[in-house]
Write an enzyme that holds these catalytic residues in place. Structure first.
Site, mmCIF file in Angstrom:
data_model
loop_
_atom_site.group_PDB
_atom_site.id
_atom_site.type_symbol
_atom_site.label_atom_id
_atom_site.label_comp_id
_atom_site.label_asym_id
_atom_site.label_seq_id
_atom_site.Cartn_x
_atom_site.Cartn_y
_atom_site.Cartn_z
ATOM 1 N N SER A 1 0.816 -1.067 0.019
ATOM 2 C CA SER A 1 0.002 -0.110 -0.074
ATOM 3 C C SER A 1 0.787 1.297 -0.007
ATOM 4 C CB SER A 1 -1.124 -0.164 1.169
ATOM 5 O OG SER A 1 -1.923 1.161 1.037
ATOM 6 N N ASP B 1 -9.708 -2.628 -6.868
ATOM 7 C CA ASP B 1 -9.145 -2.058 -5.662
ATOM 8 C C ASP B 1 -9.591 -0.670 -5.589
ATOM 9 O OD1 ASP B 1 -7.800 -1.209 -3.452
ATOM 10 O OD2 ASP B 1 -5.832 -1.675 -4.192
ATOM 11 N N HIS C 1 -7.790 -4.602 -1.775
ATOM 12 C CA HIS C 1 -6.793 -3.717 -1.637
ATOM 13 C C HIS C 1 -6.216 -4.640 -0.229
ATOM 14 C CE1 HIS C 1 -4.114 -0.196 -0.865
ATOM 15 N NE2 HIS C 1 -4.396 -0.428 0.413
#
Length: 534
Positions: free
Chosen positions: A343, A469, A498
């Site tokens: 991320s 996502d 995600h």
């Protein structure tokens, strides 16, 4: 002439009530109760018998022919001799008495006698329903249906099978697909196909949990948390701050007993993430089975350490990451070294690689669920449903991460205004962009977007993203830019969310992301010389 009196009714005698033939028929003809069935009671006690319509209320019949011929004048004629009784059906299995037998003693073939005095207790008719038996039979039937359930009936089973087949066809045709591998270098593609085959295999998301938002929300609760014992280290930075590093030395490694040459993996968690995140723990578990060493880079002020300066972190500023990479490499200069970012950690790592090119101690990097274009990411997160599920919660996490350092940060910021933010964009506008000296929030987002630096990456990088996502929409993934750099390979799945990538019926132990991480890291550490020479 008095009418002949028939034999007494055995049904009445059985009930203990005196009975006379005239109680049954005014014509004096008796009846055989064994071959008749009473219908309703006879005349009430004290009622006058004799002529008149009310005298024979208990008997429904046709008037005798002799009575009709006599009329109402001179009296009645003598009754004709009784006709012989009608033959009974043969006694055999399956035969039953007729429900309305004809009174055999009446010469006029009258309607069957059904008169019963009201004082007598009538027999229960054979055709009457026994409610206890009916209730018991109905209960047994319902129990059998409930026990068999929907699957026991042909219609229910057909519906279930039809729905199952339709869902299986939809899942196999639209959900379970091979990931899209994007790479301009054929040699890099062949290397991945040979040593990291998971990127070419069909990804089967969890059949009951494949939608991106659902996978994102459920992954922290479904996946297990392996036990990891860390060794913490605090290192100083050039501006007087400190960074917390959590080491997993893996001193019991059977494959690499020499610590000086043991491969090392640097792990970068996501926004507000630490070494305690489940995806970080799974990466360490995968590295442990391969004999590697891991070190987790915790951003400033996140892992419980105090802020020594009024500064935290952001995706665009790579100074702290550069300090950590050089520190780890200086401790083990002979050990193979690579990094993996998740991320925001992946965004920070990409920005670092785009800035340094080939001038880095890292031999390769793996990126998972990175936000490629920050403008598109925040716009996606500000949609009503995504704001409710992710944006507001993420904003509160950011506020919580700095609230414990409020005394230090109040020297430069209006903390009351920062704590009123309700979106990530508002928080970055009031806090992050101001801290790192950007003129506006747009300048910060442009500098933090890795898609603008992808062309400058100088080492092999594998990037895993899902097109559903919400943190990094599929249309914002720089596919064309990746094709212009021979060091970059994109793996794009149709589902996964995600940092989700759940697979299997109950995805508790291992995800698709974990398998990609394990195979790619092993391929680079053990066969990286085949690709590094390109």
């Amino acid at each position: 002439m008095a009418p002949a009196v028939g034999p007494p009714c055995r049904g009445a005698a059985a009930a203990g009530t005196p009975w006379a033939a005239q109680d049954c028929l005014p014509c004096g003809q008796g009846c055989d109760p064994a071959r008749s069935r009473p219908l309703r009671a006879g005349p009430r006690p004290g009622q006058q018998r004799g002529g008149g319509a009310g005298a024979v209320r208990g008997c429904r019949r046709r008037r005798c022919s002799t009575e009709r011929s006599a009329g109402s004048g001179s009296g009645r004629q003598a009754a004709a001799p009784p006709s012989p009784p009608l033959p009974s059906p043969p006694s055999a299995v399956g035969w039953a008495r007729p429900r309305q037998p004809v009174c055999a003693t009446l010469p006029c073939r009258a309607v069957p006698c059904r008169a019963v005095p009201r004082r007598a207790v009538p027999r229960r008719p054979p055709c009457a329903m026994d409610w206890k038996v009916l209730t018991r039979e109905l209960s047994l039937y319902l129990e059998s249906q409930v026990r068999v359930g929907l699957f026991g009936s042909g219609v229910g089973l057909s519906l279930v099978l039809g729905f199952g087949v339709a869902y299986a066809c939809y899942y196999l045709n639209s959900i379970a697909k091979k990931p899209q591998l994007v790479a301009s270098n054929d040699r890099f593609c062949r290397f991945l196909e040979e040593y990291c085959p998971v990127v070419t295999e069909t990804y089967y998301p969890t059949i009951w949990c494949w939608e991106g938002r659902v996978q994102t929300l459920l992954r922290p609760f479904i996946t297990s948390r392996p036990q990891v014992q860390y060794r913490n280290e605090l290192i100083k930075t050039a501006d007087g701050g400190q960074i917390s590093l959590d080491w997993f030395d893996n001193n019991d490694s059977l494959y690499y007993p020499d610590a000086s040459t043991r491969p090392t993996v640097l792990l970068l968690p996501g926004l507000t993430g630490t070494s305690k995140e489940s995806y970080i723990l799974h990466m360490i578990h995968q590295s442990e089975t391969l004999g590697y060493r891991c070190v987790v880079f915790n951003n400033r002020g996140i892992a419980g350490e105090d802020l020594l300066t009024p500064r935290t972190y952001c995706a665009a500023n790579t100074e702290d990451l550069e300090a950590v990479i050089h520190h780890v490499h200086s401790l083990h200069p002979s050990a193979p070294f690579m990094a993996a970012g998740v991320s925001m950690g992946g965004m920070l790592l990409l920005n670092y690689l785009g800035k340094t090119g080939r001038d880095t101690p890292l031999m390769a990097a793996a990126i998972f669920s990175a936000g490629w274009n920050v403008f598109e990411s925040v716009e996606s997160l500000e949609k009503p449903l995504n704001w409710l599920l992710f944006n507001y919660y993420l904003t509160t996490c950011l506020q919580s991460s700095i609230s414990r350092h409020r005394q230090m940060l109040e020297k430069l910021f209006d903390m009351d205004l920062v704590m009123k933010a309700r979106t990530v964009r508002e928080f970055d506008k009031q806090f992050t962009s101001v801290m790192f000296g950007y003129r506006s929030i747009d300048d910060y987002y442009e500098d933090a977007s890795p898609c603008r630096k992808l062309k400058s990456v100088g080492i092999p990088v594998l990037c895993l993203n899902s097109v559903d996502d919400v943190f990094s929409p599929g249309h914002a993934i720089p596919v064309e830019t990746a094709k212009q750099n021979a060091n970059v390979a994109l793996v794009l799945t149709s589902c996964g969310g995600h940092i989700g990538f759940l697979e299997g019926i109950w995805p508790r132990k291992c995800t698709y992301m974990d398998r990609v991480f394990k195979q790619f890291v092993q391929a680079m550490f053990e066969h990286g010389n085949k690709i590094l020479s390109m």
